[in-house]
Design a protein around this motif. Sequence first.
Motif, PDB file in Angstrom:
ATOM      1  N   ASP A 547      -1.504 -10.825  -0.473  1.00  0.00           N
ATOM      2  CA  ASP A 547      -2.610 -11.873  -1.040  1.00  0.00           C
ATOM      3  C   ASP A 547      -3.264 -11.011  -1.935  1.00  0.00           C
ATOM      4  N   SER A 548      -3.512  -9.851  -2.026  1.00  0.00           N
ATOM      5  CA  SER A 548      -4.625  -9.296  -2.731  1.00  0.00           C
ATOM      6  C   SER A 548      -4.110  -8.149  -3.733  1.00  0.00           C
ATOM      7  N   CYS A 549      -2.839  -7.401  -3.445  1.00  0.00           N
ATOM      8  CA  CYS A 549      -2.617  -6.142  -4.282  1.00  0.00           C
ATOM      9  C   CYS A 549      -1.738  -6.340  -5.334  1.00  0.00           C
ATOM     10  N   ASP A 550      -1.986  -5.605  -6.530  1.00  0.00           N
ATOM     11  CA  ASP A 550      -1.200  -5.350  -7.508  1.00  0.00           C
ATOM     12  C   ASP A 550      -0.044  -4.634  -7.293  1.00  0.00           C
ATOM     13  N   ARG A 551      -0.402  -3.429  -6.805  1.00  0.00           N
ATOM     14  CA  ARG A 551       0.583  -2.431  -6.364  1.00  0.00           C
ATOM     15  C   ARG A 551       0.539  -2.012  -5.103  1.00  0.00           C
ATOM     16  N   VAL A 552       1.799  -1.412  -4.449  1.00  0.00           N
ATOM     17  CA  VAL A 552       1.734  -1.041  -2.929  1.00  0.00           C
ATOM     18  C   VAL A 552       2.371   0.381  -2.886  1.00  0.00           C
ATOM     19  N   ALA A 553       1.746   1.018  -2.053  1.00  0.00           N
ATOM     20  CA  ALA A 553       2.403   2.445  -1.505  1.00  0.00           C
ATOM     21  C   ALA A 553       2.695   2.222  -0.086  1.00  0.00           C
ATOM     22  N   VAL A 554       3.787   2.492   0.214  1.00  0.00           N
ATOM     23  CA  VAL A 554       4.167   2.437   1.554  1.00  0.00           C
ATOM     24  C   VAL A 554       4.507   3.711   2.203  1.00  0.00           C
ATOM     25  N   MET A 555       3.783   4.123   3.316  1.00  0.00           N
ATOM     26  CA  MET A 555       3.598   5.251   3.875  1.00  0.00           C
ATOM     27  C   MET A 555       4.323   5.342   5.468  1.00  0.00           C
ATOM     28  N   ARG A 556       5.041   6.455   5.718  1.00  0.00           N
ATOM     29  CA  ARG A 556       5.834   6.563   6.798  1.00  0.00           C
ATOM     30  C   ARG A 556       5.478   8.176   7.181  1.00  0.00           C
ATOM     31  N   THR A 557       4.996   8.216   8.501  1.00  0.00           N
ATOM     32  CA  THR A 557       5.115   9.638   9.140  1.00  0.00           C
ATOM     33  C   THR A 557       4.401  10.712   7.910  1.00  0.00           C
ATOM     34  N   GLY A 558       3.266  10.353   7.419  1.00  0.00           N
ATOM     35  CA  GLY A 558       2.539  10.890   6.694  1.00  0.00           C
ATOM     36  C   GLY A 558       3.113  11.239   4.977  1.00  0.00           C
ATOM     37  N   ARG A 559       4.288  10.548   4.721  1.00  0.00           N
ATOM     38  CA  ARG A 559       4.578  10.607   3.265  1.00  0.00           C
ATOM     39  C   ARG A 559       4.705   9.162   2.795  1.00  0.00           C
ATOM     40  N   ILE A 560       4.517   9.080   1.538  1.00  0.00           N
ATOM     41  CA  ILE A 560       4.702   7.817   0.785  1.00  0.00           C
ATOM     42  C   ILE A 560       6.255   7.530   0.574  1.00  0.00           C
ATOM     43  N   VAL A 561       6.965   6.425   1.081  1.00  0.00           N
ATOM     44  CA  VAL A 561       8.516   6.362   0.935  1.00  0.00           C
ATOM     45  C   VAL A 561       8.537   5.526  -0.090  1.00  0.00           C
ATOM     46  N   GLU A 562       7.632   4.693  -0.598  1.00  0.00           N
ATOM     47  CA  GLU A 562       7.980   3.786  -1.674  1.00  0.00           C
ATOM     48  C   GLU A 562       6.693   3.382  -2.420  1.00  0.00           C
ATOM     49  N   THR A 563       6.886   3.357  -3.845  1.00  0.00           N
ATOM     50  CA  THR A 563       5.669   2.746  -4.379  1.00  0.00           C
ATOM     51  C   THR A 563       5.946   1.744  -5.458  1.00  0.00           C
ATOM     52  N   GLY A 564       5.195   0.839  -5.791  1.00  0.00           N
ATOM     53  CA  GLY A 564       5.514  -0.181  -6.788  1.00  0.00           C
ATOM     54  C   GLY A 564       4.658  -1.260  -7.146  1.00  0.00           C
ATOM     55  N   ASP A 565       5.177  -2.230  -7.605  1.00  0.00           N
ATOM     56  CA  ASP A 565       4.634  -3.406  -8.265  1.00  0.00           C
ATOM     57  C   ASP A 565       4.848  -4.231  -6.750  1.00  0.00           C
ATOM     58  N   ALA A 566       3.713  -4.820  -6.341  1.00  0.00           N
ATOM     59  CA  ALA A 566       3.619  -5.639  -5.170  1.00  0.00           C
ATOM     60  C   ALA A 566       4.894  -6.585  -5.299  1.00  0.00           C
ATOM     61  N   LEU A 567       4.835  -7.426  -6.205  1.00  0.00           N
ATOM     62  CA  LEU A 567       6.005  -8.577  -6.217  1.00  0.00           C
ATOM     63  C   LEU A 567       7.161  -8.121  -6.054  1.00  0.00           C
ATOM     64  N   ASP A 568       7.518  -6.936  -6.925  1.00  0.00           N
ATOM     65  CA  ASP A 568       8.896  -6.282  -6.815  1.00  0.00           C
ATOM     66  C   ASP A 568       9.264  -5.887  -5.598  1.00  0.00           C
ATOM     67  N   LEU A 569       8.277  -5.050  -5.204  1.00  0.00           N
ATOM     68  CA  LEU A 569       8.461  -4.518  -3.755  1.00  0.00           C
ATOM     69  C   LEU A 569       8.903  -5.568  -2.700  1.00  0.00           C
ATOM     70  N   PHE A 570       8.490  -6.632  -2.765  1.00  0.00           N
ATOM     71  CA  PHE A 570       8.312  -7.748  -1.853  1.00  0.00           C
ATOM     72  C   PHE A 570       9.871  -8.471  -2.045  1.00  0.00           C
ATOM     73  N   SER A 571      10.094  -8.483  -3.424  1.00  0.00           N
ATOM     74  CA  SER A 571      11.479  -9.272  -3.500  1.00  0.00           C
ATOM     75  C   SER A 571      12.548  -8.298  -3.439  1.00  0.00           C
ATOM     76  N   ALA A 572      12.447  -6.922  -3.842  1.00  0.00           N
ATOM     77  CA  ALA A 572      13.510  -6.126  -3.790  1.00  0.00           C
ATOM     78  C   ALA A 572      13.142  -4.775  -3.436  1.00  0.00           C
ATOM     79  N   PRO A 573      12.834  -4.459  -2.032  1.00  0.00           N
ATOM     80  CA  PRO A 573      12.380  -3.105  -1.523  1.00  0.00           C
ATOM     81  C   PRO A 573      13.577  -2.124  -1.825  1.00  0.00           C
ATOM     82  N   ARG A 574      13.141  -0.884  -2.077  1.00  0.00           N
ATOM     83  CA  ARG A 574      14.238   0.067  -2.474  1.00  0.00           C
ATOM     84  C   ARG A 574      14.571   0.716  -1.139  1.00  0.00           C
ATOM     85  N   GLN A 575      13.464   0.832  -0.281  1.00  0.00           N
ATOM     86  CA  GLN A 575      13.746   1.777   0.770  1.00  0.00           C
ATOM     87  C   GLN A 575      14.125   0.925   2.098  1.00  0.00           C
TER      88      GLN A 575
END
Length: 611
Positions: A547-575
């Motif tokens: 709803d609100s973000c241009d970009r996203v950083a996904v965190m897991r156990t203290g690390r960023i596992v994926e960052t990217g454009d919000a829409l790209d990440l939703f349509s094609a998550p790499r991780q």
Amino acid sequence: MTAEHRTTQPRSVEHRTAAPGRRSPLRRLLTDPQAVISAGLLLTVVLLGQLSPLFTDHGPNQASLDAVNAPVGTHGYPLGGDKSGRDIFARLLASINTSVVSALIGTSIALAIGVTFGLIGGYYGRRVRGVTEWVFSLVMTFPGLLLLIVLLPVTGGDYRATMLIFGVLLSPGIYRLVRNLVLGVKNELYVDAARVSGLSDRRILWRHVFSVVRGPVVIATAFLAGSSISVQSGLAFLGVGSSTVPSFGAMISEGFSNLYEEPLQFLWPSLGLGTITASLVLLGNSLRDALDGGRPVPSRIAPPERRPTAPTHTRPGSTPTGTSVAAPGLLTVEDLAIAYPTPTGELKEVVSGVTLTLEAGQTLGLVGESGSGKTQTAFAVLGVLPAEAAITRGSIRLDGRELLGLDERALRAVRGTSIAYVPQEPMSNLDPNFTVGAQLVEGLRASSPMTRREARTRVLALLDRVGIPDPRATYSSYPHQISGGMAQRVLIAGAIASRPLLLIADEPTTALDVTVQAEILDLLRDLQREMNMAVLLVTHNFGVVADSCDRVAVMRTGRIVETGDALDLFSAPRQEYTRMLLDSILDEHTLRTDRPAADTSKTDTFETEAR
Ligand SMILES: Nc1ncnc2c1ncn2[C@@H]1O[C@H](COP(=O)(O)OP(=O)(O)OP(=O)(O)O)[C@@H](O)[C@H]1O
């Protein structure tokens, strides 16, 4: 950050690091001049007392007419004689022994009772706690010194019996200390796990609970010893107790009555008593520092190890994982690592090598499951990590300025002007004792000097801007008189008052109902566009991100596992992890797949919030 996370040991990041330069409490004590000097003084004094027959020619009560008021340096009387002709030096050394015995009795009784019942009262259920609580509260009502005097016929003037009673009177303080510590630790997951694994209560208390209590009790012991000695001397000064027992108090009293003729007779025991009690207090402080020193240096004080600045050609937002370098942005977090000490003294990382960049006018969603380190990362940027947290490496730059290593005053200035914060629980962030207006005016005047009248006008305008339907009424309302949504708008008004460069919103809608959530997100988006703010939105909710973000950083156990454009990440998550997180919410929510619409109009759906 959830309550559970605040109280439990870090579990999610299994990577353990040895703290740089961390030493055991004993080694820290041995290298602390205050500890070494005070412990050395105490040891010397105690040894002098114990070996007194080697240094003196007379017993402490042996009187000689020749020695009445003998001056310092008289043969056989190195510190002279008192008005009864007794050897002042011998009496001083004997007084040391009286003090040591007093300290041992008073302290051990207080510890034995206080620690035992503190463990029992804290660990076992309400009923047991109720009884112990009642008994110790009763003991606390006794007027200590008076009771010791009144009980003189019972103790027969024997200072050892008096100290025994004094130990009982001191025990409620230790009981409360231990009980509170145990209450804090008994619901920890590792204590539950020990219970489930079948360990007996006694073993759990000893292995898991007592280890937490040990440090504060050791510190309290030094202060208990000091109080026991002071009280014994105080009673002797008042003449309570046997006149044949040498004591600093009795010597001070005698010296006092002879003050004008022989002032030194007053000085020696005062020096002796002062040295012992001051050494105990200083040693207690050093012990506390040594045990607390197990904590790493807080980030606010120690600048962390710096990494070379990132090459400027990296395109912002294009980093596929958190391990790559960040491009320069309004906010640049680089290789940030946050760690907490474990009970064994090691540091355990809860955030490891986080790299982020955020441009002005952009919203970055920091997402991840509970405990992944989102709040810790946000708190590091705000400079409000708890004192025990250590930033072990990395860099946080805002608008080109390094924030790590700034002192609290400089950080406060940054927080008041350049960075603002919107919390998860709006209600608990407003003081129920003051009106909304008073709190906003205070915040505003703290960050920029202005008259009360100017601040009021500005606050009313801000309340209007954040969509409060009747700003004047809300201004004069107390927090309990407004709804959660209104309270969040009030906090947002406070946050944007200084037109910050960066707004950090930590789960700003989690505590609100669904309709209000959407309104608050819309409001944040509008304000962001209006002020060209950068927004770091901490959330575990991909719906909010969509709803609100241009970009996203996904965190897991203290690390960023994926960052990217919000829409790209939703349509094609790499991780795979991101895909799993997305899958887990897709059943419940329909994600918005268009870019967040620019809507600068004021929100007008407030009915849902007004009470
Ligand atoms: N004071 C502390 N002492 C030790 N560990 C802590 C402390 N505060 C947080 N942690 C640990 O840091 C880790 C990250 O916590 P953090 O609050 O950042 O998680 P989060 O992703 O924000 O989770 P949530 O969404 O539940 O708030 C957790 O494992 C937590 O246990």
